[in-house]
Scaffold this motif. Structure first.
Motif, mmCIF file in Angstrom:
data_model
loop_
_atom_site.group_PDB
_atom_site.id
_atom_site.type_symbol
_atom_site.label_atom_id
_atom_site.label_comp_id
_atom_site.label_asym_id
_atom_site.label_seq_id
_atom_site.Cartn_x
_atom_site.Cartn_y
_atom_site.Cartn_z
ATOM 1 N N VAL A 16 0.890 -1.157 -0.141
ATOM 2 C CA VAL A 16 -0.194 0.148 0.007
ATOM 3 C C VAL A 16 0.818 1.319 0.062
ATOM 4 O O VAL A 16 1.958 1.269 0.750
ATOM 5 N N SER A 18 0.094 5.489 -0.044
ATOM 6 C CA SER A 18 -1.195 6.397 -0.212
ATOM 7 C C SER A 18 -0.536 7.698 0.711
ATOM 8 O O SER A 18 0.148 7.705 1.516
ATOM 9 N N VAL A 153 -7.356 -1.316 3.816
ATOM 10 C CA VAL A 153 -5.787 -1.111 4.104
ATOM 11 C C VAL A 153 -5.723 -2.096 5.483
ATOM 12 O O VAL A 153 -4.653 -2.682 5.651
#
Length: 176
Positions: A16, A18, A153
């Motif tokens: 991930v 972000s 997430v």
């Protein structure tokens, strides 16, 4: 802008990557628009009254500088902070970096993660964002706000923690 790959360990893979959710920018943009509207209103009011040319020029310069400062302080600075804040999960750790001039960050090895929680209210659910709470061994829980798709997430992080813990187990069978 993605997290720089050269800051990762060899063979470390990003799961991930972000920035905080864009909803974190709604307040600063609304405040800057309101400030600009107030300056424009004041500028219009001053223009409707007869002053000497030098006074009108001075007031125009002051209003222009005030507008530039408001835009910079209320909109540009929060955008730069937002764009330089990274929440990254790799196959080995959780990385959080923030800051423009003064950078700060924390790395949490996945093997040290004890608990992963998320929290989001009605507005957060509408925007598909929320707060991710990670409790690691011997540390206070760390709270990460405005994580986009927080439930996804959360599930990905839990899966990575589970895979890390499974890899730590001794693959040899126990003696009989």
């Amino acid at each position: 802008m993605p997290y720089p790959r050269h800051l990762l360990a060899p063979d470390e893979e990003i799961v991930v990557d972000s920035h905080p959710h864009w909803k974190a920018l709604v307040g600063p943009v609304a405040a800057s628009l309101a400030g600009i509207a107030l300056i424009a209103l004041a500028w219009w009011w001053v223009a409707s009254v007869e002053y000497a040319d030098a006074v009108e020029t001075g007031i125009g310069i002051v209003a222009g500088v005030a507008a530039a400062v408001l835009i910079g302080w209320l909109a540009v600075a929060p955008f730069i902070r937002w764009s330089t804040t990274h929440f990254v999960i790799t196959d080995r750790r959780v990385i959080f970096r923030t800051g423009v001039l003064t950078k700060s960050g924390i790395d949490i090895p996945l093997a040290r993660v004890n608990t992963v929680q998320f929290r989001h209210g009605l507005i957060d659910r509408m925007f598909r964002t929320g707060t991710l709470i990670i409790e690691s061994a011997s540390d206070d829980p760390l709270s990460f706000d405005d994580i986009p798709n927080v439930e996804k997430v959360h599930a990905l992080l839990y899966d990575e923690v589970f895979e890390t813990l499974e890899g730590d187990e001794d693959p040899r069978p126990a003696p009989a």
